[in-house]
Design a protein around this motif. Sequence first.
Motif, short mmCIF file in Angstrom:
data_model
loop_
_atom_site.label_atom_id
_atom_site.label_comp_id
_atom_site.label_asym_id
_atom_site.label_seq_id
_atom_site.Cartn_x
_atom_site.Cartn_y
_atom_site.Cartn_z
N PHE A 169 -7.60 -1.18 -4.89
CA PHE A 169 -8.21 0.14 -5.08
C PHE A 169 -9.39 0.14 -6.04
O PHE A 169 -10.09 1.14 -6.12
CB PHE A 169 -7.15 1.14 -5.55
N ILE A 191 2.60 1.60 -3.39
CA ILE A 191 1.65 2.00 -4.42
C ILE A 191 1.30 3.48 -4.29
O ILE A 191 1.34 4.22 -5.28
CB ILE A 191 0.37 1.13 -4.35
N LEU A 192 0.98 3.92 -3.09
CA LEU A 192 0.60 5.32 -2.90
C LEU A 192 1.78 6.26 -3.14
O LEU A 192 1.60 7.35 -3.69
CB LEU A 192 -0.02 5.53 -1.52
N VAL A 237 1.37 2.85 -12.41
CA VAL A 237 1.51 2.84 -10.95
C VAL A 237 2.01 1.48 -10.50
O VAL A 237 2.92 1.38 -9.67
CB VAL A 237 0.18 3.21 -10.25
N LEU A 253 -8.01 4.78 -6.42
CA LEU A 253 -6.63 5.18 -6.17
C LEU A 253 -6.57 6.68 -5.84
O LEU A 253 -5.86 7.10 -4.93
CB LEU A 253 -5.77 4.85 -7.38
N ALA A 281 2.13 6.37 -6.93
CA ALA A 281 1.04 7.15 -7.52
C ALA A 281 1.22 8.64 -7.26
O ALA A 281 1.02 9.46 -8.17
CB ALA A 281 -0.30 6.67 -6.95
N ARG A 331 -9.04 3.74 -11.02
CA ARG A 331 -8.30 5.00 -10.83
C ARG A 331 -8.96 5.91 -9.80
O ARG A 331 -8.28 6.59 -9.04
CB ARG A 331 -8.21 5.75 -12.17
N ARG A 349 0.84 -1.21 0.00
CA ARG A 349 0.00 0.00 0.00
C ARG A 349 0.87 1.25 0.00
O ARG A 349 0.64 2.17 -0.78
CB ARG A 349 -0.93 -0.01 1.22
N MET A 372 -3.21 2.80 -14.06
CA MET A 372 -3.03 1.67 -13.15
C MET A 372 -1.78 0.89 -13.52
O MET A 372 -1.01 0.48 -12.64
CB MET A 372 -4.27 0.77 -13.16
N LEU A 416 -3.15 -4.03 -7.66
CA LEU A 416 -3.65 -2.65 -7.63
C LEU A 416 -5.17 -2.63 -7.77
O LEU A 416 -5.85 -1.92 -7.02
CB LEU A 416 -3.00 -1.87 -8.78
N TYR A 417 -5.72 -3.39 -8.72
CA TYR A 417 -7.17 -3.41 -8.91
C TYR A 417 -7.89 -4.02 -7.71
O TYR A 417 -8.94 -3.54 -7.31
CB TYR A 417 -7.54 -4.16 -10.19
#
Length: 195
Positions: free
Chosen positions: A59, A23-24, A44, A65, A27, A62, A20, A41, A55-56
């Motif tokens: 979140f 990913i953040l 990222v 996210l 992004a 998009r 997490r 996506m 990712l999917y």
Amino acid sequence: MTVNGMTSPRRERADAARNRVKILTAAAEIVTTHGVEGLSMAEVAAAAGVGVGTLYRRFGDRSGLAYALIDEREREFQAAFIEGPPPLGPGVEAPARIRAFLHALTDRTVEQLDLLLMAETAAPLARFGGAYDGYHAHLSMLIAQARPGADAYVLADALLAPLAAPLLAHRLRGRGVTAERVKAGLDGLLAGFTT
């Protein structure tokens, strides 16, 4: 897990928590470098070193996210109007708190306008729920204090409507309206039902 009849939230696994954060971070870097338009996506996932499926699952899309990127700033804002110092927080009369809230929400929306625009336009009712419900409940309570007998529920929507990300983006970028002018307009609306 259930304790004393209450369900406690599941703890995030350590690897999920690390993913997490990665990913953040990825992004946020993409948004800083390429803007919200560059937030895909696949990019990222590649930048974070995780699979696109991760990712999917985490979140959804998009807009999910975007909401996750907005979340930290949103938590700070909510803490400020719930328990922070006056006039945004408790300790002053309701009209002063309403004004402080609307001004702070204007600034908060402008600060993350592109992310909010993406999040609020993901689906027809994407703007509503979550943070909006919190804003609405807070304003409704303050309006009821400022003007007993008024339809605080509807008035709260009227005060929040000008701060919808799509409208605010249109006014600020397409019509040359400034955030200060929006705040002045909100002050005018507020004066109409608190005096």
